[in-house]
Design a protein around this motif. Structure first.
Motif, PDB file in Angstrom:
ATOM      1  N   ASN A  57      22.327 -45.305   3.785  1.00  0.00           N
ATOM      2  CA  ASN A  57      22.313 -44.663   4.973  1.00  0.00           C
ATOM      3  C   ASN A  57      20.841 -43.937   5.078  1.00  0.00           C
ATOM      4  O   ASN A  57      20.047 -43.850   5.976  1.00  0.00           O
ATOM      5  N   TYR A  58      20.466 -43.637   3.763  1.00  0.00           N
ATOM      6  CA  TYR A  58      19.173 -43.112   3.752  1.00  0.00           C
ATOM      7  C   TYR A  58      17.776 -44.188   3.738  1.00  0.00           C
ATOM      8  O   TYR A  58      16.925 -43.919   4.476  1.00  0.00           O
ATOM      9  N   LEU A  59      18.147 -45.567   3.383  1.00  0.00           N
ATOM     10  CA  LEU A  59      17.151 -46.352   3.469  1.00  0.00           C
ATOM     11  C   LEU A  59      16.934 -47.116   4.567  1.00  0.00           C
ATOM     12  O   LEU A  59      15.749 -47.486   5.357  1.00  0.00           O
ATOM     13  N   LYS A  60      17.921 -46.864   5.536  1.00  0.00           N
ATOM     14  CA  LYS A  60      17.888 -47.274   7.048  1.00  0.00           C
ATOM     15  C   LYS A  60      16.706 -46.659   7.670  1.00  0.00           C
ATOM     16  O   LYS A  60      16.271 -47.246   8.685  1.00  0.00           O
ATOM     17  N   THR A  61      16.336 -45.460   7.461  1.00  0.00           N
ATOM     18  CA  THR A  61      15.342 -44.673   8.043  1.00  0.00           C
ATOM     19  C   THR A  61      13.947 -45.069   7.382  1.00  0.00           C
ATOM     20  O   THR A  61      12.759 -44.472   7.979  1.00  0.00           O
ATOM     21  N   GLU A  62      13.962 -45.664   6.414  1.00  0.00           N
ATOM     22  CA  GLU A  62      12.598 -45.832   5.653  1.00  0.00           C
ATOM     23  C   GLU A  62      11.947 -47.195   6.101  1.00  0.00           C
ATOM     24  O   GLU A  62      12.558 -48.033   6.635  1.00  0.00           O
ATOM     25  N   HIS A  63      10.730 -47.134   5.843  1.00  0.00           N
ATOM     26  CA  HIS A  63       9.801 -48.597   6.254  1.00  0.00           C
ATOM     27  C   HIS A  63      10.606 -49.644   5.333  1.00  0.00           C
ATOM     28  O   HIS A  63      10.756 -49.402   4.148  1.00  0.00           O
ATOM     29  N   PRO A  64      10.571 -50.984   6.027  1.00  0.00           N
ATOM     30  CA  PRO A  64      11.150 -52.176   5.029  1.00  0.00           C
ATOM     31  C   PRO A  64      10.404 -52.258   3.849  1.00  0.00           C
ATOM     32  O   PRO A  64      10.875 -52.628   2.700  1.00  0.00           O
ATOM     33  N   GLN A  65       9.077 -52.035   3.809  1.00  0.00           N
ATOM     34  CA  GLN A  65       8.201 -52.458   2.535  1.00  0.00           C
ATOM     35  C   GLN A  65       8.561 -51.292   1.402  1.00  0.00           C
ATOM     36  O   GLN A  65       8.687 -51.755   0.271  1.00  0.00           O
ATOM     37  N   THR A  66       8.838 -50.073   1.842  1.00  0.00           N
ATOM     38  CA  THR A  66       9.256 -48.983   0.890  1.00  0.00           C
ATOM     39  C   THR A  66      10.681 -49.417   0.303  1.00  0.00           C
ATOM     40  O   THR A  66      10.813 -49.166  -0.715  1.00  0.00           O
ATOM     41  N   VAL A  67      11.459 -49.950   1.208  1.00  0.00           N
ATOM     42  CA  VAL A  67      12.899 -50.215   0.888  1.00  0.00           C
ATOM     43  C   VAL A  67      12.728 -51.274  -0.201  1.00  0.00           C
ATOM     44  O   VAL A  67      13.665 -51.497  -0.944  1.00  0.00           O
ATOM     45  N   ALA A  68      11.890 -52.401   0.362  1.00  0.00           N
ATOM     46  CA  ALA A  68      11.765 -53.639  -0.659  1.00  0.00           C
ATOM     47  C   ALA A  68      11.467 -53.123  -2.022  1.00  0.00           C
ATOM     48  O   ALA A  68      11.867 -53.766  -3.140  1.00  0.00           O
ATOM     49  N   LEU A  69      10.446 -52.115  -2.160  1.00  0.00           N
ATOM     50  CA  LEU A  69       9.964 -51.603  -3.357  1.00  0.00           C
ATOM     51  C   LEU A  69      11.177 -50.969  -4.348  1.00  0.00           C
ATOM     52  O   LEU A  69      11.376 -51.102  -5.262  1.00  0.00           O
ATOM     53  N   ILE A  70      11.886 -50.132  -3.322  1.00  0.00           N
ATOM     54  CA  ILE A  70      12.849 -49.258  -4.148  1.00  0.00           C
ATOM     55  C   ILE A  70      14.015 -50.361  -4.742  1.00  0.00           C
ATOM     56  O   ILE A  70      14.530 -50.297  -5.956  1.00  0.00           O
ATOM     57  N   LEU A  71      14.463 -51.237  -3.722  1.00  0.00           N
ATOM     58  CA  LEU A  71      15.459 -52.273  -4.162  1.00  0.00           C
ATOM     59  C   LEU A  71      15.276 -53.075  -5.510  1.00  0.00           C
ATOM     60  O   LEU A  71      15.995 -53.672  -6.094  1.00  0.00           O
ATOM     61  N   SER A  72      13.756 -53.214  -5.324  1.00  0.00           N
ATOM     62  CA  SER A  72      13.341 -54.194  -6.589  1.00  0.00           C
ATOM     63  C   SER A  72      13.295 -53.680  -7.892  1.00  0.00           C
ATOM     64  O   SER A  72      13.083 -54.006  -8.852  1.00  0.00           O
ATOM     65  N   ARG A  73      13.390 -52.088  -7.939  1.00  0.00           N
ATOM     66  CA  ARG A  73      13.389 -51.525  -9.141  1.00  0.00           C
ATOM     67  C   ARG A  73      14.857 -50.753  -9.591  1.00  0.00           C
ATOM     68  O   ARG A  73      14.914 -50.296 -10.788  1.00  0.00           O
TER      69      ARG A  73
END
Length: 346
Positions: free
Chosen positions: A131-147
């Motif tokens: 729910n939090y990541l839905k509002t973030e930029h896809p590039q930011t989400v990609a970085l977060i999920l990669s870590r």
């Protein structure tokens, strides 16, 4: 080898690399509660949170860097090494501030279980993170999920809108080396806008709450209230019983966790806690000691003589509390097997 590398990296840090908050945290650690009390009391709640967060994540600060900070601030040097971590920060704040101010600050710092922001995210419920990541930029989400842990990323991705999730996966494929500044900005945003607000936006499971309450009862009250609950809400009572962590459950610890716990607990408390326990339970604890230590311990336990049941309960509660605290810090893993899945205490 890894420890030596970590120390070398710490030694390599310079004064220029420290933020103002980190310098302030080092200074306050050096001053301690006796000399730094006035400074702590002059901080407002927002400043307290920021300085406390910086202090709790400092790690070991080499003497050379402490000297640079002191020289920069006061022109004087001392051969001191300070360590800033969660426990020392909490201990210091507890001596200086009322409990109602310390609790929220430390809870905000700790957040979900984990020592780094990425470990904490891996312990956040999937739907909350999604729910939090839905509002973030896809590039930011990609970085977060990669870590974070791959299995956690998979669950979160499955909860995101399909087009959005596909975009994120494509960006993960194209991720290059991320600069430290960018990573720091993402971590700061997560810490401030997400982790810090979790305790305010999530409702704790009532069964989990009651399980902890039952863990704190003496055995007489535990039995009395559990029987009453079973008569009124049998299924809920069963779930609470499955979530409860008892002294006997310690024998289900993995070998490494068990040895770490045995090293940490007071042996007099353990001797009292094992009075009347089964031979298998006693053997579980003594098997984690050296032969000589186990012999000395058995002699000490035999020398206690008869003790009251209340003393046994109190000793067991101390050991349970130590185990939970170690689990919270990630030093041991406590798990119980229920009907559907392992329940890990956090």
């Amino acid at each position: 080898m890894r420890e030596a590398l970590r120390v070398a990296q710490a030694e390599a840090r310079s004064l220029k690399e420290l933020s103002g908050l980190e310098r302030a945290a080092i200074l306050l650690l050096v001053l301690g509660e006796e000399h730094g009390g006035a400074l702590w009391e002059s901080l407002d709640d927002d400043e307290l949170r920021k300085v406390s967060l910086a202090m709790s994540t400092l790690g070991t600060v080499p003497a050379s860097l402490v000297e640079q900070v002191l020289a920069d601030l006061a022109g004087q040097t001392n051969r001191l090494t300070v360590v800033g971590d969660y426990e020392r920060t909490q201990e210091l704040l507890s001596k200086l501030l009322p409990k109602d101010r310390v609790g929220p600050i430390m809870e905000e710092i700790r957040g979900p279980a984990g020592r780094t922001i990425w470990q904490r995210l891996s312990n956040v419920q999937d739907h909350l993170l999604a729910n939090y990541l839905k509002t973030e930029h896809p590039q930011t989400v990609a970085l977060i999920l990669s870590r974070i842990k791959a299995e956690h990323s998979a669950k979160v991705l499955a909860m995101l809108p399909e087009d959005f999730a596909t975009d994120v996966m494509l960006r993960i494929l194209q991720l290059d080396t991320v600069s430290k500044d960018t990573l720091d900005q993402v971590e700061d945003s997560l810490r401030t806008n997400f982790i810090a607000n979790l305790s305010q936006t999530t409702r704790r499971d009532a069964h989990d709450l009651l399980a902890e309450i039952f863990n704190s009862f003496d055995r007489t009250n535990e039995s009395k209230f559990m029987e009453a609950l079973e008569r009124s809400a049998f299924k809920s009572a069963e779930k609470i019983r499955a979530l409860m962590f008892t002294f006997e459950d310690i024998t289900k610890l993995d070998p490494n966790s068990a040895q770490a716990l045995v090293r940490a607990i007071d042996k007099t408390d353990l001797a009292k806690a094992l009075k009347g326990a089964s031979e298998s339970t006693k053997n579980f604890f003594t098997s984690k000691m050296t032969t000589r230590a186990a012999t000395i311990f058995n002699d000490e336990m035999a020398g206690l003589g008869p003790i009251r049941l209340k003393e046994v309960d109190e000793a067991q509660q101390k050991i349970i509390a130590t185990a939970k605290a170690m689990a919270d810090r990630g030093e041991i893993i406590i798990a119980k097997t229920g009907n559907e899945e392992d329940v890990v205490l956090e």
